[in-house]
Scaffold this active site. Structure first.
Site, PDB file in Angstrom:
ATOM      1  CG  ASP A  81      -2.151  -0.845   1.010  1.00  0.00           C
ATOM      2  OD1 ASP A  81      -2.305  -1.381  -0.105  1.00  0.00           O
ATOM      3  OD2 ASP A  81      -2.923  -1.004   1.965  1.00  0.00           O
ATOM      4  CG  HIS A  96      28.114   4.334  -5.357  1.00  0.00           C
ATOM      5  ND1 HIS A  96      27.942   3.686  -6.550  1.00  0.00           N
ATOM      6  CD2 HIS A  96      28.589   5.558  -5.690  1.00  0.00           C
ATOM      7  CE1 HIS A  96      28.294   4.471  -7.549  1.00  0.00           C
ATOM      8  NE2 HIS A  96      28.693   5.620  -7.052  1.00  0.00           N
ATOM      9  CG  ASP A 147      28.621  12.458  -3.327  1.00  0.00           C
ATOM     10  OD1 ASP A 147      27.829  13.355  -3.698  1.00  0.00           O
ATOM     11  OD2 ASP A 147      29.209  11.704  -4.124  1.00  0.00           O
ATOM     12  CG  ASP A 175      27.040  14.854  -7.616  1.00  0.00           C
ATOM     13  OD1 ASP A 175      27.244  14.517  -6.443  1.00  0.00           O
ATOM     14  OD2 ASP A 175      27.413  14.176  -8.600  1.00  0.00           O
ATOM     15  CG  HIS A 177      35.826   7.975  -8.682  1.00  0.00           C
ATOM     16  ND1 HIS A 177      35.886   9.313  -8.998  1.00  0.00           N
ATOM     17  CD2 HIS A 177      36.047   7.901  -7.345  1.00  0.00           C
ATOM     18  CE1 HIS A 177      36.101  10.013  -7.900  1.00  0.00           C
ATOM     19  NE2 HIS A 177      36.225   9.182  -6.881  1.00  0.00           N
ATOM     20  CG  HIS A 191      28.887  12.694 -13.255  1.00  0.00           C
ATOM     21  ND1 HIS A 191      27.787  13.464 -12.974  1.00  0.00           N
ATOM     22  CD2 HIS A 191      29.447  12.386 -12.052  1.00  0.00           C
ATOM     23  CE1 HIS A 191      27.674  13.591 -11.648  1.00  0.00           C
ATOM     24  NE2 HIS A 191      28.672  12.955 -11.064  1.00  0.00           N
ATOM     25  CG  HIS A 223      25.826   9.695 -12.739  1.00  0.00           C
ATOM     26  ND1 HIS A 223      26.210   8.429 -12.399  1.00  0.00           N
ATOM     27  CD2 HIS A 223      26.392  10.501 -11.808  1.00  0.00           C
ATOM     28  CE1 HIS A 223      26.967   8.468 -11.304  1.00  0.00           C
ATOM     29  NE2 HIS A 223      27.083   9.717 -10.935  1.00  0.00           N
ATOM     30  CD  GLU A 232      32.208  13.000  -8.995  1.00  0.00           C
ATOM     31  OE1 GLU A 232      32.111  12.323  -7.979  1.00  0.00           O
ATOM     32  OE2 GLU A 232      31.286  13.141  -9.821  1.00  0.00           O
ATOM     33  CE1 TYR A 256      36.795   8.203  -2.284  1.00  0.00           C
ATOM     34  CE2 TYR A 256      38.015   7.919  -4.344  1.00  0.00           C
ATOM     35  CZ  TYR A 256      37.016   8.539  -3.613  1.00  0.00           C
ATOM     36  OH  TYR A 256      36.245   9.501  -4.212  1.00  0.00           O
ATOM     37  NE  ARG A 314      32.891  11.501  -4.203  1.00  0.00           N
ATOM     38  CZ  ARG A 314      32.674  10.383  -3.530  1.00  0.00           C
ATOM     39  NH1 ARG A 314      33.634   9.489  -3.426  1.00  0.00           N
ATOM     40  NH2 ARG A 314      31.517  10.137  -2.947  1.00  0.00           N
ATOM     41  CD  GLU A 373      30.395  15.213  -6.942  1.00  0.00           C
ATOM     42  OE1 GLU A 373      30.069  14.650  -5.872  1.00  0.00           O
ATOM     43  OE2 GLU A 373      30.003  14.831  -8.058  1.00  0.00           O
TER      44      GLU A 373
HETATM   45  N1  GLY Z   1      26.842  11.452  -6.192  1.00  0.00           N
HETATM   46  C1  GLY Z   1      27.188  10.615  -7.242  1.00  0.00           C
HETATM   47  C2  GLY Z   1      28.398  11.058  -7.920  1.00  0.00           C
HETATM   48  O1  GLY Z   1      29.138  11.856  -7.378  1.00  0.00           O
HETATM   49  O2  GLY Z   1      28.644  10.729  -9.046  1.00  0.00           O
HETATM   50 MN    MN Z   2      29.202  13.249  -9.025  1.00  0.00          MN
HETATM   51 MN    MN Z   3      28.564  13.116  -5.819  1.00  0.00          MN
END
Ligand code: GLY
Ligand code: MN
Ligand code: MN
Length: 436
Positions: A36, A240, A257, A268, A347, A351, A358, A381, A385, A402, A404
């Protein structure tokens, strides 16, 4: 966003589509959460982009040059009983009156009406694969038209990917879109400041997350653009991480983040800061490398540079820094060539950013990195790590960093939309000291 802006977007798409064509775009589905209870509905980004119409069970149709109107919305009918439970519906009158549709029909009539709208067209713009159930309907309608073509009726000859045309339009942000993105970034920066002021050893990650959400909501951003990552200590090394349920420890860093969504536009932002307000010497050294890498990457954001240049700039500074601290050994150029940095930086540096965090848009054209152009928005970003590899001094273990920001490409170079969130070591320490 003004009605004129939505109309302009539809016009641009219809100019691309050309005559003898039709575009069909179903809105997102409602997803059940548990018995529900559904997840809050969020329009499909393309659907919102073209209409601003945010009701479930709706289908948008564009038919360039149609005499009786080019822009059609199929949507739910008004129903007082249902509206008492679930809220207001625009209905067909509202779709026309409030959203400038030329025509609107009940969604229940889709099966009767849509095939007729497609039958005399050559090209159907539709994206297959997003919604299998709707795909089935489309295949059924097209098959039906093909069968009828044996008795002399016309049927479409081309199915063209709608998303690809829209992606290219969405990649270049208008001044109204930039305004919304700037607002989302500013509200998010305030949330990061609030989180820094609130954080101290003994608090839980979810308590910090609550502060972020409070600040987002206070500014009319009713949802984060993606689940917030609030990771203390070793959790900062999980890219993540969204459990956000650990207790924050003295002498650890906290990586956040988090970005708000405003009028369907995302921010972001990532900031990393000491739980107790003071960087340790080891944290300072690593943090400064990431910050320098980020500055170098942001400097590379300007028209004429290609997509990968900010990443290359970040990798250069990160690798030099890692060598200087002894975390990597060898010749910097060779280490970059061998991608040795990937042990600590796995990474990419950014993006596209827009209605989706993204966001859409190609990164390469004809197999080469595309050039940056004014109106594009991207994240920058870089991070480092370091978990607990045996060959690395313990003082670096479980450090995740990080930084960003959201960066708009301008004619002159760039504008950092998220610049209000502090990232210099002295600024962060002063802000946190002031909150105690
Ligand atoms: N928050 C997702 C990224 O930084 O790509
Ligand atoms: Mn990002
Ligand atoms: Mn991010």
């Amino acid at each position: 966003m003004t009605k004129k802006e939505f109309a302009k977007r539809r016009q641009k798409l219809m100019d691309i589509m050309g005559p003898d064509s039709i575009a069909v775009l179903p809105n997102s589905l409602v997803h059940p959460r548990n018995r529900d209870v559904d997840f809050p509905f969020r329009s499909d980004s393309n659907f919102h982009y073209l209409s601003g119409f945010d009701e479930p069970e709706s289908v948008l149709v564009l038919i360039p040059g149609r005499e009786h109107g080019e822009f059609i919305i199929f949507c739910r009918e008004r129903d007082l009983d249902k509206e008492i439970w679930d809220g207001y519906r625009a209905g067909q009158e509202g779709a026309i009156g409030m959203y400038d549709a030329d025509d609107s029909y009940p969604i229940a009539d889709l099966d009767d009406i849509l095939p007729g709208l497609m039958e005399d067209k050559e090209k159907v713009y539709y994206t297959m694969g997003n919604q299998p159930a709707f795909d089935q309907h489309m295949v059924g309608w097209l098959n039906h038209l093909r069968q009828a073509s044996r008795s002399g009726k016309h049927s479409p000859t081309e199915i063209i990917e709608l998303e690809h045309c829209l992606n290219e339009l969405r990649l270049f942000k208008s001044s109204q879109e930039i305004k919304s993105m700037r607002y989302a970034a500013e509200a998010s920066a305030k949330a990061h400041i609030r989180a820094m002021q609130f954080t101290e050893p003994g608090k839980f990650e979810y308590e910090v997350e609550a502060e972020l959400i409070h600040e987002f909501m206070k500014h009319g951003c009713r949802s984060p653009a993606y689940p917030s990552i609030v990771g203390g200590g070793e959790n900062g090394c999980i890219l993540h991480y969204i459990e956000n349920n650990s207790k924050l420890k003295n002498n650890d860093l906290l990586l956040i983040d988090a970005g708000a969504e405003y009028q369907c536009y995302a921010a972001d932002i990532t900031r990393t800061f000491p739980v107790n307000g003071k960087f340790t010497p080891a944290q300072r050294e690593l943090y400064q490398i990431v910050l320098d890498a980020q500055y170098a990457a942001i400097e590379a954001v300007k028209p004429g540079n290609h997509w990968n240049q900010p990443h290359e700039a970040a990798v250069q500074v990160l690798t030099e820094g890692l060598v200087k601290l002894g975390l990597l050994q060898g010749n910097v150029d060779k280490l970059i060539e061998d991608q040795a940095y990937r042990e600590f930086y796995m990474h990419r540096t950014g993006h596209w950013l827009g209605m989706d965090v993204h966001d859409v848009g190609d990164y390469k054209i004809d197999c080469t990195w595309r050039l940056l152009e004014p109106g594009m928005v991207l994240t920058v970003e870089p991070g480092l790590y370091i978990r607990d590899p045996e060959h690395i001094d313990k003082k670096w273990h479980f450090t995740g960093i990080r930084i960003e920001d959201d960066v708009l490409v301008t004619k002159e170079g760039h504008e950092v939309l998220s610049a209000d969130a502090p990232k210099e070591i002295d600024d962060i320490e002063a802000l946190m000291a002031g909150a105690r």
